[in-house]
Design a protein around this motif. Structure first.
Motif, PDB file in Angstrom:
ATOM      1  N   PRO A 159      15.487  64.213  16.788  1.00 45.33           N
ATOM      2  CA  PRO A 159      14.155  64.504  17.014  1.00 45.33           C
ATOM      3  C   PRO A 159      13.278  64.716  15.861  1.00 45.33           C
ATOM      4  O   PRO A 159      11.996  64.397  15.986  1.00 45.33           O
ATOM      5  CB  PRO A 159      14.054  65.873  18.024  1.00 45.33           C
ATOM      6  CG  PRO A 159      15.427  65.587  18.447  1.00 45.33           C
ATOM      7  CD  PRO A 159      16.484  64.915  17.743  1.00 45.33           C
ATOM      8  N   ALA A 199       7.443  60.503  29.391  1.00 42.85           N
ATOM      9  CA  ALA A 199       8.269  61.263  28.613  1.00 42.85           C
ATOM     10  C   ALA A 199       8.819  62.645  29.563  1.00 42.85           C
ATOM     11  O   ALA A 199       8.035  63.071  30.462  1.00 42.85           O
ATOM     12  CB  ALA A 199       7.584  62.084  27.524  1.00 42.85           C
ATOM     13  N   TYR A 200       9.973  63.019  29.349  1.00 43.17           N
ATOM     14  CA  TYR A 200      10.738  64.232  30.041  1.00 43.17           C
ATOM     15  C   TYR A 200      10.921  65.158  29.042  1.00 43.17           C
ATOM     16  O   TYR A 200      11.296  66.351  29.362  1.00 43.17           O
ATOM     17  CB  TYR A 200      11.813  63.595  30.784  1.00 43.17           C
ATOM     18  CG  TYR A 200      13.025  63.207  30.045  1.00 43.17           C
ATOM     19  CD1 TYR A 200      14.075  64.044  29.437  1.00 43.17           C
ATOM     20  CD2 TYR A 200      13.283  61.815  29.791  1.00 43.17           C
ATOM     21  CE1 TYR A 200      14.839  63.782  28.803  1.00 43.17           C
ATOM     22  CE2 TYR A 200      14.246  61.499  29.179  1.00 43.17           C
ATOM     23  CZ  TYR A 200      15.188  62.191  28.587  1.00 43.17           C
ATOM     24  OH  TYR A 200      16.094  61.740  27.877  1.00 43.17           O
ATOM     25  N   GLY A 201      10.843  64.758  27.799  1.00 41.81           N
ATOM     26  CA  GLY A 201      10.897  65.752  26.761  1.00 41.81           C
ATOM     27  C   GLY A 201      10.359  65.508  25.310  1.00 41.81           C
ATOM     28  O   GLY A 201       9.472  64.615  25.494  1.00 41.81           O
ATOM     29  N   GLN A 202      10.704  65.855  24.290  1.00 43.13           N
ATOM     30  CA  GLN A 202      10.330  65.610  23.009  1.00 43.13           C
ATOM     31  C   GLN A 202      10.645  63.997  22.781  1.00 43.13           C
ATOM     32  O   GLN A 202      11.710  63.873  22.832  1.00 43.13           O
ATOM     33  CB  GLN A 202      10.584  66.356  21.889  1.00 43.13           C
ATOM     34  CG  GLN A 202       9.626  66.195  20.726  1.00 43.13           C
ATOM     35  CD  GLN A 202      10.501  66.853  19.243  1.00 43.13           C
ATOM     36  OE1 GLN A 202      11.245  67.378  19.544  1.00 43.13           O
ATOM     37  NE2 GLN A 202       9.842  66.271  18.216  1.00 43.13           N
ATOM     38  N   GLN A 215      15.565  61.079  33.081  1.00 41.39           N
ATOM     39  CA  GLN A 215      16.782  61.502  32.272  1.00 41.39           C
ATOM     40  C   GLN A 215      18.022  60.797  32.751  1.00 41.39           C
ATOM     41  O   GLN A 215      18.954  60.541  31.879  1.00 41.39           O
ATOM     42  CB  GLN A 215      17.059  62.945  32.292  1.00 41.39           C
ATOM     43  CG  GLN A 215      17.962  63.574  31.136  1.00 41.39           C
ATOM     44  CD  GLN A 215      17.947  65.076  31.007  1.00 41.39           C
ATOM     45  OE1 GLN A 215      17.117  65.678  31.618  1.00 41.39           O
ATOM     46  NE2 GLN A 215      18.620  65.507  30.287  1.00 41.39           N
ATOM     47  N   TYR A 250       5.446  64.588  24.680  1.00 37.08           N
ATOM     48  CA  TYR A 250       5.766  65.841  25.102  1.00 37.08           C
ATOM     49  C   TYR A 250       6.094  65.655  26.519  1.00 37.08           C
ATOM     50  O   TYR A 250       5.886  64.658  27.266  1.00 37.08           O
ATOM     51  CB  TYR A 250       4.729  66.765  24.814  1.00 37.08           C
ATOM     52  CG  TYR A 250       4.424  66.944  23.548  1.00 37.08           C
ATOM     53  CD1 TYR A 250       5.124  67.706  22.512  1.00 37.08           C
ATOM     54  CD2 TYR A 250       3.241  66.325  22.848  1.00 37.08           C
ATOM     55  CE1 TYR A 250       4.976  67.864  21.367  1.00 37.08           C
ATOM     56  CE2 TYR A 250       2.895  66.408  21.363  1.00 37.08           C
ATOM     57  CZ  TYR A 250       3.860  67.186  20.632  1.00 37.08           C
ATOM     58  OH  TYR A 250       3.602  66.988  19.174  1.00 37.08           O
ATOM     59  N   PRO A 251       6.608  66.706  27.260  1.00 36.29           N
ATOM     60  CA  PRO A 251       7.155  66.471  28.558  1.00 36.29           C
ATOM     61  C   PRO A 251       6.142  66.334  29.558  1.00 36.29           C
ATOM     62  O   PRO A 251       4.945  67.112  29.428  1.00 36.29           O
ATOM     63  CB  PRO A 251       7.988  67.890  29.026  1.00 36.29           C
ATOM     64  CG  PRO A 251       8.432  68.453  27.373  1.00 36.29           C
ATOM     65  CD  PRO A 251       7.257  67.823  26.505  1.00 36.29           C
ATOM     66  N   ALA A 291      11.044  63.928  36.070  1.00 39.54           N
ATOM     67  CA  ALA A 291      11.971  64.326  34.771  1.00 39.54           C
ATOM     68  C   ALA A 291      13.368  64.252  35.008  1.00 39.54           C
ATOM     69  O   ALA A 291      14.104  63.322  33.945  1.00 39.54           O
ATOM     70  CB  ALA A 291      11.517  65.574  34.091  1.00 39.54           C
ATOM     71  N   ASN A 324      13.347  61.544  24.015  1.00 43.42           N
ATOM     72  CA  ASN A 324      13.538  62.037  25.446  1.00 43.42           C
ATOM     73  C   ASN A 324      12.318  61.369  26.599  1.00 43.42           C
ATOM     74  O   ASN A 324      11.406  62.103  26.845  1.00 43.42           O
ATOM     75  CB  ASN A 324      13.469  63.399  25.397  1.00 43.42           C
ATOM     76  CG  ASN A 324      14.482  63.701  24.751  1.00 43.42           C
ATOM     77  OD1 ASN A 324      16.021  63.314  24.913  1.00 43.42           O
ATOM     78  ND2 ASN A 324      14.507  64.930  24.070  1.00 43.42           N
ATOM     79  N   CYS A 325      12.374  59.998  26.624  1.00 41.19           N
ATOM     80  CA  CYS A 325      11.397  59.269  27.673  1.00 41.19           C
ATOM     81  C   CYS A 325      12.093  57.928  28.112  1.00 41.19           C
ATOM     82  O   CYS A 325      12.979  57.625  27.545  1.00 41.19           O
ATOM     83  CB  CYS A 325      10.233  59.045  26.753  1.00 41.19           C
ATOM     84  SG  CYS A 325      10.472  58.024  25.384  1.00 41.19           S
ATOM     85  N   HIS A 357      15.834  53.927  29.769  1.00 43.34           N
ATOM     86  CA  HIS A 357      15.544  54.798  28.727  1.00 43.34           C
ATOM     87  C   HIS A 357      15.084  54.349  27.450  1.00 43.34           C
ATOM     88  O   HIS A 357      15.670  53.178  26.894  1.00 43.34           O
ATOM     89  CB  HIS A 357      16.828  55.565  28.596  1.00 43.34           C
ATOM     90  CG  HIS A 357      16.672  57.086  28.112  1.00 43.34           C
ATOM     91  ND1 HIS A 357      16.666  57.262  26.600  1.00 43.34           N
ATOM     92  CD2 HIS A 357      16.516  58.115  28.473  1.00 43.34           C
ATOM     93  CE1 HIS A 357      16.198  58.369  26.289  1.00 43.34           C
ATOM     94  NE2 HIS A 357      16.305  59.159  27.535  1.00 43.34           N
TER      95      HIS A 357
END
Lengths: 146, 136
Positions: A103, B87-90, B120, B71-72, B116, B47-48, B41
């Motif tokens: 990240p 996006a589901y996270g960073q 994922q 961002y989520p 989300a 995380n998207c 994915h």
């Protein structure tokens, strides 16, 4: 270490290929060799690009906590090892342009093996996990290992 | 406010789009709807999950409200590549050649957590069917 040419075999479904164990990082390569066979699930990378990864609790590779020969680029057909603080080792197996990263940017890993030949079927099986989902992998010592 | 309904594997979520900040992007995406395609994915962006469809490509839309980080719950749009990113996270807009700018198109405002989880899931399950249509 002077181990000659040690070889391993990687299998995904019906696709197999052989890799040569690298001598550039002898402590990590030896720990990898002593940890075989490794059975697990490969999942496509989400940060690293064209690579799959599998984690293993096998010893002694899971106990390594340093990066003996830090690299970021994971060239096609290369296997690298990245320590994980949760007591497992992460193996990344590249099938194209890949880089060790997360990240916040670049991370580092130690290369331990390199593909013999083009391994096209196996690399295609790695790539297929992107659209097709995770699958099982087997990493063993080749029968005529040296 | 323009809304999108996104349905993945039995879960429907609603996103509100940024009509004022990204008018060209909103128009370009609406022009591609309804869209029945696949969501997969990201392989480099974290995380998207990504919908890549030629119908979404519209270079004339340009990048509006440019962002690189995800961002989520964020919905991003790359009009050059024809990508819609959920996006589901960073995460970050990245390719094999580096980082990129994309349009901040909107945010998921209903069923965000349920969507989300499905996004994922594409990490392990691979690509899933997705339907995207204009919401009420």
């Amino acid at each position: 270490m002077g181990w000659g040419m040690k070889r391993i075999e990687v299998r995904v479904g019906d696709a197999t290929a052989r890799y040569t164990l690298l001598e550039d990082a002898p402590k990590t390569a030896d720990a990898f060799w002593e940890s075989l066979p490794i059975e697990g699930t490969i999942t496509h990378a989400r940060w690293a690009g064209s690579a799959v990864w599998v984690k293993t609790p096998n010893q002694p590779i899971a106990a390594l906590d340093d990066i003996e020969l830090p690299v970021t680029s994971i060239y096609p057909g290369t296997i690298v090892v990245r320590p994980n603080p949760r007591g497992v080792a992460e193996l990344f197996l590249s099938y194209g342009v890949a880089e060790s990263r997360g990240p916040v940017g670049r991370t580092y890993a130690t290369p331990v093996a390199e593909l013999d030949g083009d391994g096209a079927e196996l690399l295609a099986a790695f790539g297929a996990t992107w659209q097709g989902g995770s699958t099982e992998v087997s990493i063993t010592r080749a029968e005529d290992e040296s | 406010m323009t809304k999108l309904r996104i349905t993945v594997d039995g879960v429907t979520a609603v996103a509100e789009l940024k009509d004022a900040a990204a008018p060209n992007g909103v128009a370009a995406v609406l022009g591609a709807l309804p869209l029945q395609t696949r969501v997969v994915h990201a392989s480099r962006s974290g995380n998207c999950a990504v919908v890549h469809d030629a119908a979404l490509r519209d270079e004339s839309a340009g990048i509006e409200g440019q962002v690189s980080m995800y961002y989520p719950g964020m919905v991003a749009y790359d009009p050059v590549r024809g990508y819609l990113v959920f996006a589901y996270g960073q995460g970050q807009a990245r390719s094999s050649t580096g980082t990129h700018w994309v349009t901040y198109l909107g945010d998921v405002v209903e069923n965000a957590a349920e969507l989300a989880a499905k996004l994922q899931d594409t990490r392990d399950r691979g690509a899933l069917d997705v339907r995207i249509e204009q919401g009420e």
